[in-house]
Write an enzyme that holds these catalytic residues in place. Structure first.
Site, short mmCIF file in Angstrom:
data_model
loop_
_atom_site.label_atom_id
_atom_site.label_comp_id
_atom_site.label_asym_id
_atom_site.label_seq_id
_atom_site.Cartn_x
_atom_site.Cartn_y
_atom_site.Cartn_z
N PHE A 9 0.83 -1.22 0.00
CA PHE A 9 0.00 0.00 0.00
C PHE A 9 0.86 1.27 0.00
CE2 PHE A 9 -3.35 -2.33 2.87
CZ PHE A 9 -3.64 -3.20 1.84
N ARG A 30 14.21 -0.88 4.42
CA ARG A 30 15.08 -1.44 3.37
C ARG A 30 15.58 -0.33 2.45
NH1 ARG A 30 11.00 -6.15 1.62
NH2 ARG A 30 9.53 -4.55 2.28
N VAL A 56 10.23 2.13 12.61
CA VAL A 56 9.24 2.87 13.41
C VAL A 56 9.19 2.39 14.86
CG1 VAL A 56 7.74 3.51 11.44
CG2 VAL A 56 7.27 1.40 12.72
N TYR A 148 -2.77 -9.70 16.22
CA TYR A 148 -2.87 -8.79 15.06
C TYR A 148 -4.19 -8.01 15.15
CZ TYR A 148 -3.17 -6.93 10.35
OH TYR A 148 -3.28 -6.07 9.28
N THR A 183 -0.31 -8.24 -1.21
CA THR A 183 0.91 -7.44 -1.15
C THR A 183 1.98 -8.38 -0.58
OG1 THR A 183 0.36 -6.79 1.09
CG2 THR A 183 -0.41 -5.30 -0.64
N GLU A 184 2.98 -7.84 0.11
CA GLU A 184 3.93 -8.74 0.80
C GLU A 184 3.38 -9.17 2.17
OE1 GLU A 184 7.84 -6.98 1.09
OE2 GLU A 184 8.04 -6.81 -1.07
P1 NDP Z 1 3.59 -4.98 2.97
O1 NDP Z 1 4.26 -6.06 3.76
O2 NDP Z 1 3.58 -5.10 1.49
O3 NDP Z 1 4.20 -3.55 3.38
C1 NDP Z 1 4.48 -3.24 4.71
C2 NDP Z 1 5.37 -2.02 4.77
O4 NDP Z 1 5.62 -1.71 6.15
C3 NDP Z 1 6.72 -2.25 4.12
O5 NDP Z 1 7.05 -1.14 3.34
C4 NDP Z 1 7.68 -2.37 5.31
O6 NDP Z 1 8.92 -1.80 4.95
C5 NDP Z 1 6.98 -1.48 6.35
N1 NDP Z 1 7.38 -1.84 7.71
C6 NDP Z 1 7.11 -2.97 8.38
N2 NDP Z 1 7.69 -2.94 9.60
C7 NDP Z 1 8.31 -1.74 9.69
C8 NDP Z 1 9.09 -1.12 10.70
N3 NDP Z 1 9.33 -1.72 11.86
N4 NDP Z 1 9.61 0.11 10.47
C9 NDP Z 1 9.36 0.72 9.29
N5 NDP Z 1 8.65 0.20 8.30
C10 NDP Z 1 8.13 -1.03 8.49
O7 NDP Z 1 2.10 -4.93 3.54
P2 NDP Z 1 0.81 -4.05 3.16
O8 NDP Z 1 1.14 -2.99 2.20
O9 NDP Z 1 -0.27 -5.01 2.83
O10 NDP Z 1 0.45 -3.45 4.59
C11 NDP Z 1 0.49 -2.08 4.89
C12 NDP Z 1 -0.43 -1.84 6.08
O11 NDP Z 1 -1.76 -2.22 5.75
C13 NDP Z 1 -0.07 -2.62 7.33
O12 NDP Z 1 -0.28 -1.79 8.45
C14 NDP Z 1 -1.07 -3.78 7.32
O13 NDP Z 1 -1.32 -4.28 8.61
C15 NDP Z 1 -2.27 -3.09 6.74
N6 NDP Z 1 -3.27 -3.97 6.10
C16 NDP Z 1 -2.93 -4.88 5.14
C17 NDP Z 1 -3.91 -5.67 4.56
C18 NDP Z 1 -3.61 -6.71 3.54
O14 NDP Z 1 -4.42 -7.64 3.37
N7 NDP Z 1 -2.52 -6.63 2.81
C19 NDP Z 1 -5.33 -5.52 4.91
C20 NDP Z 1 -5.55 -4.55 5.97
C21 NDP Z 1 -4.57 -3.79 6.50
P3 NDP Z 1 10.37 -2.37 5.36
O15 NDP Z 1 10.26 -3.86 5.41
O16 NDP Z 1 11.26 -1.84 4.30
O17 NDP Z 1 10.62 -1.75 6.67
C1 8X3 Z 2 -5.21 -7.82 6.91
C2 8X3 Z 2 -6.53 -8.43 6.61
O1 8X3 Z 2 -8.05 -10.41 7.16
O2 8X3 Z 2 -5.68 -10.87 6.77
O3 8X3 Z 2 -5.32 -6.81 7.87
O4 8X3 Z 2 -6.38 -9.80 8.79
S1 8X3 Z 2 -6.66 -9.95 7.38
#
Ligand code: NDP
Ligand code: 8X3
Length: 248
Positions: A9, A30, A56, A148, A183-184
């Site tokens: 995202f 990264r 963070v 979570y 996503t990842e």
């Molecule tokens: P990704 O794993 O693709 O991206 C996560 C991002 O968070 C990466 O850029 C990673 O960067 C960064 N990150 C993780 N830990 C840290 C840290 N300690 N410090 C700084 N940066 C950090 O996941 P999404 O894009 O899917 O997720 C983004 C957000 O959306 C999250 O909060 C997730 O919980 C939420 N979400 C995701 C859903 C899904 O189904 N995908 C649904 C609902 C919510 P790096 O590793 O370089 O630090």
């Molecule tokens: C990510 C959506 O359903 O995998 O927040 O928890 S779910």
């Protein structure tokens, strides 16, 4: 400013805003991915990009990096608190406490540290918009979701409270609560196991990172007097955390 812009995202949101002429601060842990994205965002040469590599979870690092922003980057109009993750999927009695720490430290405490550092800059100008990435997992709990889900329920509560705290300061706060998005995220949850990571999306046309970026951009570009407080977005094949229909 977008936290967690190296993937998913966060990255798609950076691309979307860059295409629309916004100067952007991208963050993540990264460095090589930040470098790549910085190059990609700069391609049209019309916007400025600042990349900041930090974790963070590290309070001192967050304070020092944001506290020492170059003068011309201190005017942050929009903060997207996106960095976050799920790690593990176990019943509570079998949970790995290190995984729990990672989720609470990143999703809750990390979001708080960044907000504490950035929000005074917005309050001083009486303008700004904060987006918090919650989840449908912050609306309803599901089996094995425990910590979570709790971390995202916390993001939900914090979003409501922040909006009240900064109401007088004209700060918008929008909670984005997505369902299944590819996503990842799943790869991180299953610690790099690609086969397991695919299972949750089997037979589902999941949301994409670009779908979420589009929603954030929409909310961010509404008139000044309009604030979307929260928005829940799922694939059409998903009605709740526990109800989806899978098709082959
Ligand atoms: P990704 O794993 O693709 O991206 C996560 C991002 O968070 C990466 O850029 C990673 O960067 C960064 N990150 C993780 N830990 C840290 C840290 N300690 N410090 C700084 N940066 C950090 O996941 P999404 O894009 O899917 O997720 C983004 C957000 O959306 C999250 O909060 C997730 O919980 C939420 N979400 C995701 C859903 C899904 O189904 N995908 C649904 C609902 C919510 P790096 O590793 O370089 O630090
Ligand atoms: C990510 C959506 O359903 O995998 O927040 O928890 S779910």
């Amino acid at each position: 400013m977008i936290t967690g812009a190296t993937s998913g995202f966060g990255k798609a949101t950076a691309v979307r805003f860059a295409k629309n002429g916004y100067n952007i601060i991208i963050t993540g842990r990264r460095q090589e991915l930040l470098d790549e994205l910085e190059k990609e965002l700069r391609v049209n040469g019309k916007i400025k990009v600042l990349s900041l590599c930090f974790d963070v979870r590290k309070k001192d690092e967050v304070e020092s990096v944001i506290g020492n922003l170059p003068e011309d980057w201190k005017r942050i109009d929009i903060l997207v608190n996106n960095a976050g993750l799920a790690v593990g999927l176990d019943h509570i009695q079998n949970g790995n406490t290190d995984d729990w720490d990672r989720m609470i430290d990143t999703n809750v405490k990390g979001l708080l540290y960044v907000t504490r550092a950035v929000s005074p800059l917005m309050v001083a100008r009486n303008e700004g918009h904060i987006f918090n990435l919650g989840s449908i997992a912050g609306k309803e709990a599901y089996e094995n979701g425990n910590v979570y889900c709790a971390s995202k329920f916390a993001v939900d509560a914090l979003s409501q409270s922040m909006r009240i705290d900064m109401l007088k300061n004209n700060i918008k706060v929008t909670l984005i609560a997505p369902g299944m998005a590819e996503t990842e995220f799943s790869l991180v949850r299953f610690k790099g196991d690609e086969e397991k990571a695919k299972v949750p999306y089997k037979g589902i046309k999941a949301l994409t990172a670009e779908d979420i970026a589009g929603v954030i951009y929409y909310c961010a570009t509404l008139p000044d007097h309009v604030c979307i407080n929260e928005i829940v977005i799922t694939p059409t094949q998903q009605a709740s955390v526990n109800h989806s229909v899978r098709r082959e």
